[in-house]
Design a protein around this motif. Sequence first.
Motif, PDB file in Angstrom:
ATOM      1  N   SER A  48       0.854  -1.158  -0.033  1.00  0.00           N
ATOM      2  CA  SER A  48       0.010  -0.074   0.257  1.00  0.00           C
ATOM      3  C   SER A  48       0.866   1.345   0.137  1.00  0.00           C
ATOM      4  CB  SER A  48      -0.760   0.078   1.132  1.00  0.00           C
ATOM      5  OG  SER A  48      -0.124   0.211   2.394  1.00  0.00           O
ATOM      6  N   CYS A  49       2.119   1.085   0.403  1.00  0.00           N
ATOM      7  CA  CYS A  49       3.078   2.474   0.439  1.00  0.00           C
ATOM      8  C   CYS A  49       3.408   2.661  -1.312  1.00  0.00           C
ATOM      9  CB  CYS A  49       4.251   2.076   1.245  1.00  0.00           C
ATOM     10  SG  CYS A  49       3.880   1.856   2.980  1.00  0.00           S
ATOM     11  N   ASN A  50       3.300   1.434  -2.073  1.00  0.00           N
ATOM     12  CA  ASN A  50       3.577   1.913  -3.491  1.00  0.00           C
ATOM     13  C   ASN A  50       2.161   2.294  -4.199  1.00  0.00           C
ATOM     14  OD1 ASN A  50       6.193   0.945  -3.041  1.00  0.00           O
ATOM     15  ND2 ASN A  50       5.485  -1.082  -4.068  1.00  0.00           N
ATOM     16  N   PHE A  86      -4.854   1.336   0.585  1.00  0.00           N
ATOM     17  CA  PHE A  86      -5.030   0.422   1.544  1.00  0.00           C
ATOM     18  C   PHE A  86      -6.264  -0.165   1.622  1.00  0.00           C
ATOM     19  CE2 PHE A  86      -5.196  -0.618   5.933  1.00  0.00           C
ATOM     20  CZ  PHE A  86      -4.788  -1.883   6.098  1.00  0.00           C
ATOM     21  N   LYS A  87      -6.362  -1.307   1.422  1.00  0.00           N
ATOM     22  CA  LYS A  87      -7.631  -2.089   1.713  1.00  0.00           C
ATOM     23  C   LYS A  87      -7.587  -2.460   3.249  1.00  0.00           C
ATOM     24  CE  LYS A  87      -9.876  -6.360   0.878  1.00  0.00           C
ATOM     25  NZ  LYS A  87      -9.926  -7.842   0.191  1.00  0.00           N
ATOM     26  N   PRO A  88      -8.551  -1.867   3.937  1.00  0.00           N
ATOM     27  CA  PRO A  88      -8.647  -2.170   5.581  1.00  0.00           C
ATOM     28  C   PRO A  88      -8.450  -3.547   5.863  1.00  0.00           C
ATOM     29  CG  PRO A  88     -10.006  -0.363   4.977  1.00  0.00           C
ATOM     30  CD  PRO A  88      -9.676  -0.963   3.552  1.00  0.00           C
ATOM     31  N   PHE A  89      -8.212  -4.189   7.014  1.00  0.00           N
ATOM     32  CA  PHE A  89      -8.019  -5.396   7.322  1.00  0.00           C
ATOM     33  C   PHE A  89      -9.552  -5.781   7.938  1.00  0.00           C
ATOM     34  CE2 PHE A  89      -3.489  -5.194   8.508  1.00  0.00           C
ATOM     35  CZ  PHE A  89      -3.033  -5.313   7.163  1.00  0.00           C
ATOM     36  N   ASN A 110      -5.567   0.581  14.781  1.00  0.00           N
ATOM     37  CA  ASN A 110      -4.323   1.328  14.861  1.00  0.00           C
ATOM     38  C   ASN A 110      -3.839   1.376  13.455  1.00  0.00           C
ATOM     39  OD1 ASN A 110      -4.170   1.348  17.557  1.00  0.00           O
ATOM     40  ND2 ASN A 110      -2.799  -0.510  17.760  1.00  0.00           N
ATOM     41  N   ILE A 111      -4.327   0.552  12.487  1.00  0.00           N
ATOM     42  CA  ILE A 111      -3.756   0.821  11.130  1.00  0.00           C
ATOM     43  C   ILE A 111      -4.765   1.831  10.347  1.00  0.00           C
ATOM     44  CG2 ILE A 111      -2.953  -0.097   8.892  1.00  0.00           C
ATOM     45  CD1 ILE A 111      -2.090  -2.570  10.512  1.00  0.00           C
ATOM     46  N   THR A 112      -4.490   2.960  10.482  1.00  0.00           N
ATOM     47  CA  THR A 112      -5.458   3.994   9.791  1.00  0.00           C
ATOM     48  C   THR A 112      -4.899   4.427   8.677  1.00  0.00           C
ATOM     49  OG1 THR A 112      -4.712   5.871  10.894  1.00  0.00           O
ATOM     50  CG2 THR A 112      -6.719   4.740  12.088  1.00  0.00           C
ATOM     51  N   PRO A 113      -5.654   5.042   7.598  1.00  0.00           N
ATOM     52  CA  PRO A 113      -4.988   5.636   6.350  1.00  0.00           C
ATOM     53  C   PRO A 113      -4.124   6.891   6.760  1.00  0.00           C
ATOM     54  CG  PRO A 113      -7.257   5.049   5.850  1.00  0.00           C
ATOM     55  CD  PRO A 113      -7.103   4.891   7.519  1.00  0.00           C
ATOM     56  N   GLN A 114      -4.465   7.653   7.767  1.00  0.00           N
ATOM     57  CA  GLN A 114      -3.638   8.874   7.923  1.00  0.00           C
ATOM     58  C   GLN A 114      -2.285   8.151   8.668  1.00  0.00           C
ATOM     59  OE1 GLN A 114      -6.715   8.410   9.162  1.00  0.00           O
ATOM     60  NE2 GLN A 114      -7.739   9.949   7.941  1.00  0.00           N
ATOM     61  N   LYS A 115      -2.186   7.188   9.462  1.00  0.00           N
ATOM     62  CA  LYS A 115      -1.015   6.821  10.191  1.00  0.00           C
ATOM     63  C   LYS A 115      -0.101   6.096   9.122  1.00  0.00           C
ATOM     64  CE  LYS A 115      -2.618   6.128  15.107  1.00  0.00           C
ATOM     65  NZ  LYS A 115      -2.671   4.871  16.098  1.00  0.00           N
ATOM     66  N   LEU A 116      -0.793   5.427   8.482  1.00  0.00           N
ATOM     67  CA  LEU A 116      -0.149   4.465   7.411  1.00  0.00           C
ATOM     68  C   LEU A 116       0.583   5.519   6.350  1.00  0.00           C
ATOM     69  CD1 LEU A 116       0.689   1.810   6.398  1.00  0.00           C
ATOM     70  CD2 LEU A 116      -1.397   1.910   5.001  1.00  0.00           C
ATOM     71  N   GLU A 172       1.590   8.531   6.727  1.00  0.00           N
ATOM     72  CA  GLU A 172       2.450   9.250   7.412  1.00  0.00           C
ATOM     73  C   GLU A 172       3.765   8.411   7.446  1.00  0.00           C
ATOM     74  OE1 GLU A 172       3.103  10.652  11.697  1.00  0.00           O
ATOM     75  OE2 GLU A 172       1.095  11.853  10.628  1.00  0.00           O
ATOM     76  N   THR A 173       3.677   6.856   7.736  1.00  0.00           N
ATOM     77  CA  THR A 173       4.693   6.049   8.122  1.00  0.00           C
ATOM     78  C   THR A 173       5.240   5.571   6.437  1.00  0.00           C
ATOM     79  OG1 THR A 173       3.793   5.183   9.890  1.00  0.00           O
ATOM     80  CG2 THR A 173       5.528   3.784   8.752  1.00  0.00           C
ATOM     81  N   CYS A 174       4.490   5.428   5.774  1.00  0.00           N
ATOM     82  CA  CYS A 174       4.977   5.376   4.134  1.00  0.00           C
ATOM     83  C   CYS A 174       5.640   6.515   3.676  1.00  0.00           C
ATOM     84  CB  CYS A 174       3.837   5.071   3.362  1.00  0.00           C
ATOM     85  SG  CYS A 174       2.906   3.469   3.527  1.00  0.00           S
ATOM     86  N   LYS A 175       5.607   7.412   3.780  1.00  0.00           N
ATOM     87  CA  LYS A 175       6.324   8.613   3.483  1.00  0.00           C
ATOM     88  C   LYS A 175       7.758   8.582   3.985  1.00  0.00           C
ATOM     89  CE  LYS A 175       2.794  12.086   2.967  1.00  0.00           C
ATOM     90  NZ  LYS A 175       2.247  13.361   3.335  1.00  0.00           N
ATOM     91  N   LYS A 176       7.784   8.533   5.180  1.00  0.00           N
ATOM     92  CA  LYS A 176       9.078   8.372   5.610  1.00  0.00           C
ATOM     93  C   LYS A 176       9.980   7.227   5.233  1.00  0.00           C
ATOM     94  CE  LYS A 176       7.795   9.933  10.072  1.00  0.00           C
ATOM     95  NZ  LYS A 176       7.418   9.853  11.472  1.00  0.00           N
ATOM     96  N   ILE A 177       9.234   5.786   5.129  1.00  0.00           N
ATOM     97  CA  ILE A 177       9.926   4.778   4.599  1.00  0.00           C
ATOM     98  C   ILE A 177      10.358   4.731   3.018  1.00  0.00           C
ATOM     99  CG2 ILE A 177       9.704   2.221   4.089  1.00  0.00           C
ATOM    100  CD1 ILE A 177       8.104   2.009   6.827  1.00  0.00           C
TER     101      ILE A 177
END
Length: 155
Positions: free
Chosen positions: A57-59, A63-66, A78-84, A86-91
């Motif tokens: 989903s970072c690519n 993101f298809k929610p679980f 815990n795995i929200t589109p906003q948090k994901l 943010e994390t994907c940008k850094k990674i």
Amino acid sequence: MKKIILIITFVFLYSCKTQKTATSSTEEKSIVIVNPNEVESVIKNRAYDLGSRLLESCNTSRFKPFSSDEATDKVIQNITPQKLSETCKKINFRNGKFISIDLIEIKHDEINEQYIFKYNINYEKKYFKRELTVFVNADNKVSAMSTKEVKPKPM
């Protein structure tokens, strides 16, 4: 005389030093490394599919929610589109695009009855190494996921 009393006091306090408890050694023994052939394919596939879906989903930025059949409520919350995002940008900035994951090891926690899958994450840029850890509980649901950067080992 005062010096002798002071020295005796220090010796007495030093002798009262607490010792480690035996509970930490039993906790360490509860986690056992398992051969991948001994783990059911349904559990292995669940960990691999959800881990790769999360990283993919970072690519794609989609993101298809679980579902509640795939993950516990805590993971879903815990795995929200906003948090994901943010994390994907850094990674993505640091590691580039996600390519694939390779299984490193599987551990079994006998006390909590859960499997711990550790994967090596392959990215475009090879400068920084990252690992994905996926916890699958006895109900075959993902109970936790985490990724961390692994420091290079000295030569």
